[in-house]
Design an enzyme around this catalytic site. Structure first.
Site, short mmCIF file in Angstrom:
data_model
loop_
_atom_site.label_atom_id
_atom_site.label_comp_id
_atom_site.label_asym_id
_atom_site.label_seq_id
_atom_site.Cartn_x
_atom_site.Cartn_y
_atom_site.Cartn_z
N ARG A 66 0.85 -1.21 0.00
CA ARG A 66 0.00 0.00 0.00
C ARG A 66 0.88 1.25 0.00
O ARG A 66 0.55 2.26 -0.61
CB ARG A 66 -0.95 -0.02 1.21
N TYR B 60 -14.22 16.95 -17.79
CA TYR B 60 -14.75 15.59 -17.81
C TYR B 60 -15.90 15.51 -16.79
O TYR B 60 -15.75 15.97 -15.64
CB TYR B 60 -13.63 14.60 -17.46
N ASP C 125 -5.21 19.03 -15.69
CA ASP C 125 -5.50 17.68 -16.16
C ASP C 125 -4.99 17.59 -17.60
O ASP C 125 -5.53 18.24 -18.50
CB ASP C 125 -7.02 17.41 -16.08
N LYS D 250 -6.16 6.36 -20.33
CA LYS D 250 -6.28 6.89 -21.70
C LYS D 250 -4.96 6.72 -22.45
O LYS D 250 -4.49 5.62 -22.62
CB LYS D 250 -6.76 8.34 -21.63
C1 LIG Z 1 -9.92 14.42 -18.83
C2 LIG Z 1 -10.24 13.28 -17.91
N1 LIG Z 1 -9.77 13.30 -16.66
C3 LIG Z 1 -10.02 12.29 -15.79
C4 LIG Z 1 -10.79 11.20 -16.17
C5 LIG Z 1 -11.06 10.10 -15.17
O1 LIG Z 1 -10.27 9.00 -15.47
P1 LIG Z 1 -10.66 7.47 -15.14
O2 LIG Z 1 -11.78 7.10 -16.06
O3 LIG Z 1 -9.39 6.75 -15.39
O4 LIG Z 1 -11.09 7.43 -13.72
C6 LIG Z 1 -11.28 11.14 -17.47
C7 LIG Z 1 -12.09 9.98 -17.90
O5 LIG Z 1 -12.63 9.96 -18.99
C8 LIG Z 1 -11.00 12.20 -18.37
O6 LIG Z 1 -11.47 12.21 -19.62
#
Ligand SMILES: Cc1ncc(COP(=O)(O)O)c(C=O)c1O
Length: 388
Positions: free
Chosen positions: A50, A102, A173, A198
């Site tokens: 962990r 998102y 992000d 992604k």
């Molecule tokens: C820009 C962005 N940030 C964060 C996330 C969250 O990621 P996860 O689906 O791996 O939890 C996504 C998911 O589509 C995303 O498009």
């Protein structure tokens, strides 16, 4: 001298220590929850997975190197990364957040962060003035660039200047461009977030998330939090992402080439009313993204002329898969209204420009001729049905 990006996807800066692993070119999966102590008060460097695990640590070093951070944290998903990061804030803190994010991030802020008494102000960061919403309790600015799904581009250096003037943490992000095309820390951001599910993982097979920072105080807080909350990425998933990251550069280049061709093709399609792709010269963020990034990525959002046509496209695609997610080798098409942004209130969606005619493409690495042929067939068949 520092290695180039493609080399850094494969080899750690300062030596790979392969001799410690019988020369294994593929870093081993240390599938162990705990570690034997060589003696009282002595440790191999690992005590319990962990806290840290060698495979996860290896992945974290690769991603920290790619983003130019002093440390990276590999979490069980992108949302786990964002949720962990929010733990560095205290009740009463105020965060300014990009409005077009998102949908899952908005769901987290609106439900979990607000419940924890963190105040959130949404702002269209690519066009609205941020200075007027900064308050004495403001602690951070949180942006995506380009945004999901409307592909708005924000000026990271300009935001970093404002953040520094007011003592705020700038969080970016960077999921849509990946560290291969954009490095927010080098433009003055303090923290970078990725959904590693992604582009970094790249194969639509593993969930992962990353937080990367170049600030020692934030790093210390996050090491304590990952140990305390326990959402670190598993050894096997860390290995899958390590394997994916090896081809990050060639995947990003190939899918971007495909995306540019598709974006231009969509611009000439009569049922398409608008194409949002920052690699098109008429995109409002074109000059800015060219200045702050090394590429435009492979995400394209577009509007068609009716909801009925949008739904028909989703029904008719075959090679292009109708699925949530993005950034993998397979081309995916998504309907933000009922998928990624379903939990975002309708008035917010509409304000951001997401309508029931909006579709999002994550362009993969297939042969471009096949993707264009499929799109041609889909749009032709819709027009034929309209005239039947
Ligand atoms: C820009 C962005 N940030 C964060 C996330 C969250 O990621 P996860 O689906 O791996 O939890 C996504 C998911 O589509 C995303 O498009």
């Amino acid at each position: 001298m520092k290695n180039g990006l493609n080399t850094s996807c494969l080899h750690l800066e300062g030596g790979d220590e392969t001799e410690l692993h019988y020369g294994a070119i593929s870093y081993p999966i240390y599938q162990s929850a705990t570690y034997v102590h060589p003696g009282v008060g002595r440790s191999t460097g690992y005590d319990y997975s962990r806290l840290q695990n060698p495979t996860r640590e290896r992945l974290e070093k690769v991603v920290a190197g790619l983003e130019g951070g002093i440390d990276a944290f590999a979490l069980s998903s992108g949302m786990a990364a964002i949720a962990l990061l929010m733990e560095i804030f205290a009740p009463g803190d105020h965060i300014i957040v990009e409005a077009d994010l998102y949908g899952g991030s908005i769901r987290l802020f609106d439900n979990v962060s607000v419940k924890n008494n963190i105040e959130i102000t949404y702002l269209n960061c690519s066009s609205e003035d941020i200075s007027s919403v900064i308050k004495p309790n403001t602690k951070a600015i949180y942006i995506e660039t380009p945004t999901n799904p409307m592909m708005n581009v924000s000026d990271i250096e300009a935001f970093s200047k404002i953040a520094k003037e007011h003592g705020l943490i700038l969080i970016v992000d960077n999921t849509f461009l990946s560290p291969y095309f954009q490095n927010p820390l080098k433009l003055g951001a303090d923290v970078v977030i990725h959904s590693g599910t992604k582009f970094i993982g790249g194969h639509n097979d593993t969930l992962a998330g990353f937080i990367v920072t170049d600030k020692a105080d934030i790093k210390e807080k996050l090491r304590f939090l990952i140990k305390t909350t326990g959402s670190g990425l598993s050894p096997f998933d860390s290995w899958l992402i390590l394997r994916g990251v090896k081809t990050l550069g060639i995947r990003m280049e190939r899918s971007q080439d495909n995306a540019l061709k598709i974006a231009k093709w969509l611009q000439n399609e009569s049922l398409v009313t608008k194409v949002y792709y920052p690699g098109l010269e008429d995109h409002p963020g074109y000059e800015l993204i060219k200045r702050q990034a090394r590429g435009f990525g492979s995400m394209i959002t577009f509007d068609v002329d009716s909801k009925e046509h949008a739904l028909k496209i989703l029904e008719k695609v075959e090679i292009i898969k109708f699925a949530e997610s993005l950034g993998g080798v397979e081309t995916l098409i998504t309907y933000p209204t009922t998928q990624t942004h379903a939990d975002v209130p309708e008035e917010v969606r509409l304000k951001n420009g997401i309508t029931d005619r909006t579709l999002r493409l994550s362009v993969g690495i297939e042969d471009i001729e096949d993707l264009i042929r499929e799109l041609t067939d889909v749009f032709s068949s819709i027009k034929e049905e309209d005239h039947a």
